[in-house]
Structures are given as structure tokens and as C-alpha cells.
Scaffold this active site. Structure first.
Site, PDB file in Angstrom:
ATOM      1  N   ILE A  23      42.379  16.577   7.262  1.00  0.00           N
ATOM      2  CA  ILE A  23      43.540  15.904   7.421  1.00  0.00           C
ATOM      3  C   ILE A  23      44.856  16.491   8.870  1.00  0.00           C
ATOM      4  O   ILE A  23      45.746  15.569   9.382  1.00  0.00           O
ATOM      5  CB  ILE A  23      44.059  14.218   7.068  1.00  0.00           C
ATOM      6  CG1 ILE A  23      44.656  15.260   6.136  1.00  0.00           C
ATOM      7  CG2 ILE A  23      42.972  13.593   7.290  1.00  0.00           C
ATOM      8  CD1 ILE A  23      44.927  13.732   4.652  1.00  0.00           C
ATOM      9  N   GLY A  26      47.615  24.299   8.994  1.00  0.00           N
ATOM     10  CA  GLY A  26      48.837  24.760   8.852  1.00  0.00           C
ATOM     11  C   GLY A  26      48.488  26.282   9.351  1.00  0.00           C
ATOM     12  O   GLY A  26      46.874  26.212   8.914  1.00  0.00           O
ATOM     13  N   GLY A  27      49.361  27.074   9.071  1.00  0.00           N
ATOM     14  CA  GLY A  27      49.083  28.757   8.725  1.00  0.00           C
ATOM     15  C   GLY A  27      48.494  29.266   7.796  1.00  0.00           C
ATOM     16  O   GLY A  27      47.787  30.165   7.804  1.00  0.00           O
ATOM     17  N   MET A  28      49.083  28.680   6.169  1.00  0.00           N
ATOM     18  CA  MET A  28      48.704  28.769   5.016  1.00  0.00           C
ATOM     19  C   MET A  28      48.065  28.571   4.468  1.00  0.00           C
ATOM     20  O   MET A  28      47.274  27.897   3.916  1.00  0.00           O
ATOM     21  CB  MET A  28      49.651  29.241   4.493  1.00  0.00           C
ATOM     22  CG  MET A  28      50.557  30.152   5.183  1.00  0.00           C
ATOM     23  SD  MET A  28      52.566  30.434   4.132  1.00  0.00           S
ATOM     24  CE  MET A  28      51.949  29.425   2.527  1.00  0.00           C
ATOM     25  N   ALA A  29      47.730  26.240   5.039  1.00  0.00           N
ATOM     26  CA  ALA A  29      46.580  25.879   4.746  1.00  0.00           C
ATOM     27  C   ALA A  29      46.079  25.000   5.619  1.00  0.00           C
ATOM     28  O   ALA A  29      46.525  24.518   6.572  1.00  0.00           O
ATOM     29  CB  ALA A  29      47.295  24.891   3.379  1.00  0.00           C
ATOM     30  N   VAL A  31      45.097  20.583   5.464  1.00  0.00           N
ATOM     31  CA  VAL A  31      45.002  19.354   4.398  1.00  0.00           C
ATOM     32  C   VAL A  31      43.944  18.661   4.267  1.00  0.00           C
ATOM     33  O   VAL A  31      43.141  18.179   5.505  1.00  0.00           O
ATOM     34  CB  VAL A  31      45.992  18.509   4.318  1.00  0.00           C
ATOM     35  CG1 VAL A  31      46.486  17.288   3.458  1.00  0.00           C
ATOM     36  CG2 VAL A  31      47.687  19.870   4.900  1.00  0.00           C
ATOM     37  N   LYS A  46      45.292  19.894  -0.149  1.00  0.00           N
ATOM     38  CA  LYS A  46      45.858  21.196  -0.131  1.00  0.00           C
ATOM     39  C   LYS A  46      45.956  22.568  -0.085  1.00  0.00           C
ATOM     40  O   LYS A  46      45.598  23.114  -1.239  1.00  0.00           O
ATOM     41  CB  LYS A  46      47.616  21.040   0.046  1.00  0.00           C
ATOM     42  CG  LYS A  46      48.281  22.078   1.072  1.00  0.00           C
ATOM     43  CD  LYS A  46      50.160  21.483   0.707  1.00  0.00           C
ATOM     44  CE  LYS A  46      50.549  23.011   2.280  1.00  0.00           C
ATOM     45  NZ  LYS A  46      51.790  23.074   2.194  1.00  0.00           N
ATOM     46  N   ASP A 138      62.123  22.874   6.692  1.00  0.00           N
ATOM     47  CA  ASP A 138      61.068  22.840   7.930  1.00  0.00           C
ATOM     48  C   ASP A 138      61.566  21.317   8.453  1.00  0.00           C
ATOM     49  O   ASP A 138      60.470  20.882   8.491  1.00  0.00           O
ATOM     50  CB  ASP A 138      59.685  23.359   7.576  1.00  0.00           C
ATOM     51  CG  ASP A 138      59.150  23.575   8.922  1.00  0.00           C
ATOM     52  OD1 ASP A 138      59.890  23.450  10.029  1.00  0.00           O
ATOM     53  OD2 ASP A 138      57.261  23.789   8.623  1.00  0.00           O
TER      54      ASP A 138
END
Length: 194
Positions: A23, A26-29, A31, A46, A138
Site C-alpha cells: 500500500i 519509500g526509500g527505506m521501506a 508498507v 512496514k 517530514d
């Protein structure tokens, strides 16, 4: 799931969390919407990307877990569980069944009453976060989830998500010196200036 492979929908994490659909990412994970088979509820999982290095990825994940576990407010996403010593590393959070604020804004303007209500909820949530010694770093429409209302005709509730780059004021920084983290369009001028 094979070791070091990124999880996919259908995979079962730790014999409990069945990944249903991706769903977000991002750059690190990434979800996923998932089923908690032990408690029979829908959750958001996540999953940290394997091999993410630099900018303190493991430290940042542990920081996010400590942060989310310490906070409680109706306009903050709730952390249920975490696994940061296995493969894969992941966080299990409340699943918010609704769009992001950015998706809602793309549909057209909000009424002034709805905008004021969402702003008040986010302001209250940020007060709780700041009182705990945390700066989110953020806050942007795509990190605000709109939870479906419990009462017919009521407006959705704002829920602030994605504390992955939050700064714990009393902890060591995990950002490389000179690196600015956040979303360019939403950075404060003093953040860009160091």
C-alpha cells in the site's frame, strides 16, 4: 519466503502476519496491508528494505519503534509490534482505512470547516510529539492518513504517520553531517540552511 528476499503479498512473517497487498513505499521501506492471524485484525506492516545502508537505517528504525511505542494520541498511528533483529525487519502498526491527505486534496478543495478540523487534530498530535522531545521532520500531506469516521456524516480523522526520519531531541543524530533529510517542498528554511 527465502532469506534476504524482499517479502511479497502472500508471505507470512513470523508465523503471524500474512502480507495482503503493498500500500506504500519509500526509500527505506515498503508498507503492506496485512492480516494479523493471531488476533484476526487488519494491520499495516512496514518492512525495511534489505541492504539499506547509510544515514543510520537500523538506528532510525529502532528510533521509530521507541518513539511510536511511547506516544498515544488519536491522531497518531499506533504501533502494535516490531521485529528488528530478523529477516526481514518490520514494524506492525494500526491500519488506517482511508486515503492520504494528498490524495484527498487532489480531488478538490476541502471545506474550511474540514480543513480547520484536520489542522486542529494535527496540531494536537504534534503538541504530544513535541512534548515528548521529538521533531517529526517530514510533515506533509502524504504522511497524513484520513481515518474513516465512526459516525455517519462525520468527517475523517487526521492521523500522522511515518516517523522514520523523526529526530529524538535527546538521542544521537543518525544523519550524516551535512545531509538534509525530508521532502524538499516541505522543508523549513532553517532546516535547509543547517
Amino acid at each position: 519466503m527465502t532469506e534476504n528476499a524482499e517479502p511479497l503479498p502472500g508471505d507470512l512473517l513470523d508465523g503471524r502476519y500474512r502480507l495482503v497487498a503493498q500500500i506504500g513505499q519509500g526509500g527505506m521501506a515498503r508498507v503492506f496491508r496485512a492480516d494479523d492471524t493471531a488476533l484476526g485484525r487488519t494491520v499495516a506492516v512496514k518492512v525495511l528494505r534489505p541492504g539499506v545502508e547509510g544515514a543510520g537505517a537500523p538506528e532510525r528504525a529502532r528510533s521509530e519503534v521507541r518513539l511510536l511505542a511511547s506516544l498515544n494520541h488519536p491522531s497518531l498511528v499506533t504501533l502494535f509490534d516490531a521485529q528488528l533483529t530478523g529477516t526481514p525487519d518490520y514494524l506492525v502498526m494500526e491500519f488506517v482505512d482511508g486515503p492520504t491527505l494528498s490524495a484527498r486534496i487532489a480531488e478538490g478543495p476541502l471545506s474550511s470547516a474540514d480543513a480547520a478540523g484536520l489542522a486542529a487534530e494535527l496540531g494536537e498530535a504534534l503538541h504530544v510529539v513535541h512534548a515528548s522531545g521529538v521533531v517529526h521532520r517530514d510533515v506533509k500531506p502524504s504522511n497524513v492518513l484520513l481515518a474513516e469516521p465512526h459516525l455517519p456524516g462525520a468527517r475523517p480523522r487526521a492521523k500522522l504517520a511515518d516517523f522514520g526520519i523523526a529526530l529524538l531531541l535527546d538521542s544521537a543524530r543518525v544523519t550524516t553531517p551535512g545531509t538534509v533529510i525530508g521532502t524538499a517542498a516541505y522543508l523549513a528554511p532553517e532546516q535547509v540552511q543547517g
